[in-house]
Design a protein around this motif. Structure first.
Motif, PDB file in Angstrom:
ATOM      1  N   LEU A 123       0.821  -1.214   0.000  1.00  0.00           N
ATOM      2  CA  LEU A 123       0.000   0.000   0.000  1.00  0.00           C
ATOM      3  C   LEU A 123       0.856   1.266   0.000  1.00  0.00           C
ATOM      4  O   LEU A 123       0.498   2.254  -0.643  1.00  0.00           O
ATOM      5  CB  LEU A 123      -0.962  -0.002   1.193  1.00  0.00           C
ATOM      6  CG  LEU A 123      -2.116  -0.985   1.084  1.00  0.00           C
ATOM      7  CD1 LEU A 123      -2.910  -1.026   2.385  1.00  0.00           C
ATOM      8  CD2 LEU A 123      -3.020  -0.650  -0.094  1.00  0.00           C
ATOM      9  N   VAL A 124       1.989   1.236   0.711  1.00  0.00           N
ATOM     10  CA  VAL A 124       2.897   2.389   0.686  1.00  0.00           C
ATOM     11  C   VAL A 124       3.397   2.610  -0.738  1.00  0.00           C
ATOM     12  O   VAL A 124       3.417   3.736  -1.242  1.00  0.00           O
ATOM     13  CB  VAL A 124       4.075   2.195   1.677  1.00  0.00           C
ATOM     14  CG1 VAL A 124       5.196   3.188   1.406  1.00  0.00           C
ATOM     15  CG2 VAL A 124       3.590   2.312   3.108  1.00  0.00           C
ATOM     16  N   ARG A 125       3.789   1.514  -1.403  1.00  0.00           N
ATOM     17  CA  ARG A 125       4.297   1.621  -2.774  1.00  0.00           C
ATOM     18  C   ARG A 125       3.223   2.140  -3.727  1.00  0.00           C
ATOM     19  O   ARG A 125       3.480   3.004  -4.566  1.00  0.00           O
ATOM     20  CB  ARG A 125       4.820   0.260  -3.243  1.00  0.00           C
ATOM     21  CG  ARG A 125       5.444   0.265  -4.626  1.00  0.00           C
ATOM     22  CD  ARG A 125       6.018  -1.090  -5.027  1.00  0.00           C
ATOM     23  NE  ARG A 125       5.331  -2.263  -4.542  1.00  0.00           N
ATOM     24  CZ  ARG A 125       4.187  -2.748  -5.057  1.00  0.00           C
ATOM     25  NH1 ARG A 125       3.626  -2.153  -6.079  1.00  0.00           N
ATOM     26  NH2 ARG A 125       3.626  -3.826  -4.557  1.00  0.00           N
ATOM     27  N   LEU A 126       2.000   1.610  -3.592  1.00  0.00           N
ATOM     28  CA  LEU A 126       0.936   1.997  -4.514  1.00  0.00           C
ATOM     29  C   LEU A 126       0.362   3.386  -4.248  1.00  0.00           C
ATOM     30  O   LEU A 126       0.030   4.109  -5.182  1.00  0.00           O
ATOM     31  CB  LEU A 126      -0.201   0.969  -4.485  1.00  0.00           C
ATOM     32  CG  LEU A 126       0.128  -0.402  -5.068  1.00  0.00           C
ATOM     33  CD1 LEU A 126      -1.039  -1.355  -4.872  1.00  0.00           C
ATOM     34  CD2 LEU A 126       0.481  -0.288  -6.545  1.00  0.00           C
ATOM     35  N   THR A 127       0.239   3.752  -2.976  1.00  0.00           N
ATOM     36  CA  THR A 127      -0.391   5.037  -2.633  1.00  0.00           C
ATOM     37  C   THR A 127       0.610   6.162  -2.470  1.00  0.00           C
ATOM     38  O   THR A 127       0.228   7.324  -2.503  1.00  0.00           O
ATOM     39  CB  THR A 127      -1.193   4.927  -1.321  1.00  0.00           C
ATOM     40  OG1 THR A 127      -0.289   4.655  -0.236  1.00  0.00           O
ATOM     41  CG2 THR A 127      -2.263   3.856  -1.419  1.00  0.00           C
ATOM     42  N   ARG A 128       1.873   5.819  -2.253  1.00  0.00           N
ATOM     43  CA  ARG A 128       2.935   6.792  -1.989  1.00  0.00           C
ATOM     44  C   ARG A 128       2.704   7.570  -0.688  1.00  0.00           C
ATOM     45  O   ARG A 128       3.260   8.646  -0.487  1.00  0.00           O
ATOM     46  CB  ARG A 128       3.121   7.760  -3.150  1.00  0.00           C
ATOM     47  CG  ARG A 128       3.351   7.095  -4.485  1.00  0.00           C
ATOM     48  CD  ARG A 128       4.747   7.365  -4.975  1.00  0.00           C
ATOM     49  NE  ARG A 128       4.933   6.832  -6.315  1.00  0.00           N
ATOM     50  CZ  ARG A 128       5.707   5.798  -6.571  1.00  0.00           C
ATOM     51  NH1 ARG A 128       6.332   5.213  -5.601  1.00  0.00           N
ATOM     52  NH2 ARG A 128       5.869   5.366  -7.792  1.00  0.00           N
ATOM     53  N   LEU A 129       1.865   7.018   0.189  1.00  0.00           N
ATOM     54  CA  LEU A 129       1.645   7.617   1.502  1.00  0.00           C
ATOM     55  C   LEU A 129       2.769   7.177   2.438  1.00  0.00           C
ATOM     56  O   LEU A 129       3.371   6.126   2.242  1.00  0.00           O
ATOM     57  CB  LEU A 129       0.300   7.177   2.072  1.00  0.00           C
ATOM     58  CG  LEU A 129      -0.947   7.702   1.347  1.00  0.00           C
ATOM     59  CD1 LEU A 129      -2.202   7.013   1.881  1.00  0.00           C
ATOM     60  CD2 LEU A 129      -1.052   9.211   1.528  1.00  0.00           C
ATOM     61  N   PRO A 130       3.046   7.950   3.478  1.00  0.00           N
ATOM     62  CA  PRO A 130       4.090   7.567   4.426  1.00  0.00           C
ATOM     63  C   PRO A 130       3.734   6.282   5.179  1.00  0.00           C
ATOM     64  O   PRO A 130       2.561   5.982   5.401  1.00  0.00           O
ATOM     65  CB  PRO A 130       4.158   8.745   5.402  1.00  0.00           C
ATOM     66  CG  PRO A 130       3.420   9.863   4.761  1.00  0.00           C
ATOM     67  CD  PRO A 130       2.467   9.256   3.785  1.00  0.00           C
ATOM     68  N   ILE A 131       4.768   5.543   5.593  1.00  0.00           N
ATOM     69  CA  ILE A 131       4.577   4.306   6.355  1.00  0.00           C
ATOM     70  C   ILE A 131       3.678   4.552   7.561  1.00  0.00           C
ATOM     71  O   ILE A 131       2.778   3.759   7.838  1.00  0.00           O
ATOM     72  CB  ILE A 131       5.935   3.722   6.820  1.00  0.00           C
ATOM     73  CG1 ILE A 131       6.701   3.140   5.642  1.00  0.00           C
ATOM     74  CG2 ILE A 131       5.741   2.663   7.897  1.00  0.00           C
ATOM     75  CD1 ILE A 131       8.103   2.672   5.990  1.00  0.00           C
ATOM     76  N   ALA A 132       3.913   5.646   8.273  1.00  0.00           N
ATOM     77  CA  ALA A 132       3.142   5.916   9.490  1.00  0.00           C
ATOM     78  C   ALA A 132       1.652   5.999   9.202  1.00  0.00           C
ATOM     79  O   ALA A 132       0.832   5.466   9.948  1.00  0.00           O
ATOM     80  CB  ALA A 132       3.630   7.199  10.154  1.00  0.00           C
ATOM     81  N   VAL A 133       1.273   6.638   8.117  1.00  0.00           N
ATOM     82  CA  VAL A 133      -0.140   6.791   7.773  1.00  0.00           C
ATOM     83  C   VAL A 133      -0.753   5.448   7.386  1.00  0.00           C
ATOM     84  O   VAL A 133      -1.833   5.069   7.865  1.00  0.00           O
ATOM     85  CB  VAL A 133      -0.309   7.818   6.623  1.00  0.00           C
ATOM     86  CG1 VAL A 133      -1.735   7.844   6.098  1.00  0.00           C
ATOM     87  CG2 VAL A 133       0.115   9.199   7.085  1.00  0.00           C
ATOM     88  N   VAL A 134      -0.073   4.714   6.521  1.00  0.00           N
ATOM     89  CA  VAL A 134      -0.592   3.424   6.057  1.00  0.00           C
ATOM     90  C   VAL A 134      -0.671   2.431   7.212  1.00  0.00           C
ATOM     91  O   VAL A 134      -1.694   1.768   7.411  1.00  0.00           O
ATOM     92  CB  VAL A 134       0.273   2.863   4.905  1.00  0.00           C
ATOM     93  CG1 VAL A 134      -0.138   1.446   4.548  1.00  0.00           C
ATOM     94  CG2 VAL A 134       0.164   3.773   3.688  1.00  0.00           C
ATOM     95  N   ARG A 135       0.391   2.334   7.993  1.00  0.00           N
ATOM     96  CA  ARG A 135       0.417   1.376   9.100  1.00  0.00           C
ATOM     97  C   ARG A 135      -0.665   1.689  10.127  1.00  0.00           C
ATOM     98  O   ARG A 135      -1.344   0.801  10.621  1.00  0.00           O
ATOM     99  CB  ARG A 135       1.801   1.372   9.763  1.00  0.00           C
ATOM    100  CG  ARG A 135       1.934   0.452  10.969  1.00  0.00           C
ATOM    101  CD  ARG A 135       1.812  -1.002  10.539  1.00  0.00           C
ATOM    102  NE  ARG A 135       1.805  -1.885  11.668  1.00  0.00           N
ATOM    103  CZ  ARG A 135       2.732  -2.801  11.913  1.00  0.00           C
ATOM    104  NH1 ARG A 135       3.755  -2.953  11.086  1.00  0.00           N
ATOM    105  NH2 ARG A 135       2.644  -3.575  12.955  1.00  0.00           N
ATOM    106  N   THR A 136      -0.838   2.961  10.440  1.00  0.00           N
ATOM    107  CA  THR A 136      -1.860   3.349  11.412  1.00  0.00           C
ATOM    108  C   THR A 136      -3.255   3.018  10.896  1.00  0.00           C
ATOM    109  O   THR A 136      -4.086   2.483  11.635  1.00  0.00           O
ATOM    110  CB  THR A 136      -1.736   4.842  11.762  1.00  0.00           C
ATOM    111  OG1 THR A 136      -0.415   5.075  12.289  1.00  0.00           O
ATOM    112  CG2 THR A 136      -2.771   5.265  12.787  1.00  0.00           C
TER     113      THR A 136
END
Length: 189
Positions: A123-136
């Motif tokens: 999801l980080v790779r596909l959305t380019r969102l930061p790890i913290a946002v995706v993981r949370t």
């Protein structure tokens, strides 16, 4: 092994475990199996979510599926229950920091992420969102599903859900193995 030990340290704190462990606890109770077996069953099930994310398993993925549940069950057999609120808080804090560290350590080894982290990295790779946002986001959704299955939510669950992403993001650059860049022919650049 460290990851499984950290997982069970959080569970033993009694203050609320990591989001995936809430799901595991609910699954274990629902199916009448041990926490470790439920961990492994969820790991195998989650691998199916990798298909649309185009994540590739590696040695780290296989070791995660095979060892985390075993280490959690082994830790449960030897780790004494904390006595008193201070001991519970110590278990919670140690478990949280250890979980984030071991998560970053095996991700940084570049041998393939574990099933749950493969969803995060995909999801980080596909959305380019930061790890913290995706993981949370993942942690909040999984904790909710686990709670619906009968898993135990606690203040520690909220703390872990809010802190895991930032802590993994803090540790990962410090422990990641830097792989050499290669060209299309596999030659080092």
């Amino acid at each position: 092994m460290g990851y499984g030990t950290a997982v069970m340290t959080l569970v033993q704190s009694g203050l609320g475990a990591a989001s995936w462990n809430v799901l595991t606890e609910g699954t274990a109770a629902t199916l009448g199996i041990s926490f470790g077996w439920a961990t492994n069953l969820i790991s195998l099930s989650v691998l199916l979510a990798w298909i649309p994310l185009r994540e590739l398993p590696g040695l780290g993925t296989l070791l995660n599926v095979a060892l985390v549940g075993f280490a959690a069950d082994a830790t449960a057999a030897v780790l004494p229950r904390p006595e008193g609120t201070l001991a519970e808080i110590v278990y919670l804090v140690l478990g949280l920091v250890a979980l984030a560290f071991f998560d970053a350590l095996y991700l940084g080894a570049q041998f393939g992420s574990g099933p749950r982290d493969g969803i995060m990295t995909g999801l980080v790779r596909l959305t380019r969102l930061p790890i913290a946002v995706v993981r949370t986001g993942i942690d909040v959704a999984v904790a909710g599903a686990g709670w619906l299955l009968g898993g135990t939510l606690g203040a520690g669950t909220v703390l872990v859900a809010l802190c895991m992403g930032p802590l993994v993001g803090l540790f990962l650059p410090r422990v990641a193995v830097r792989l050499p860049a290669v060209d299309a022919d596999g030659q080092s650049l």
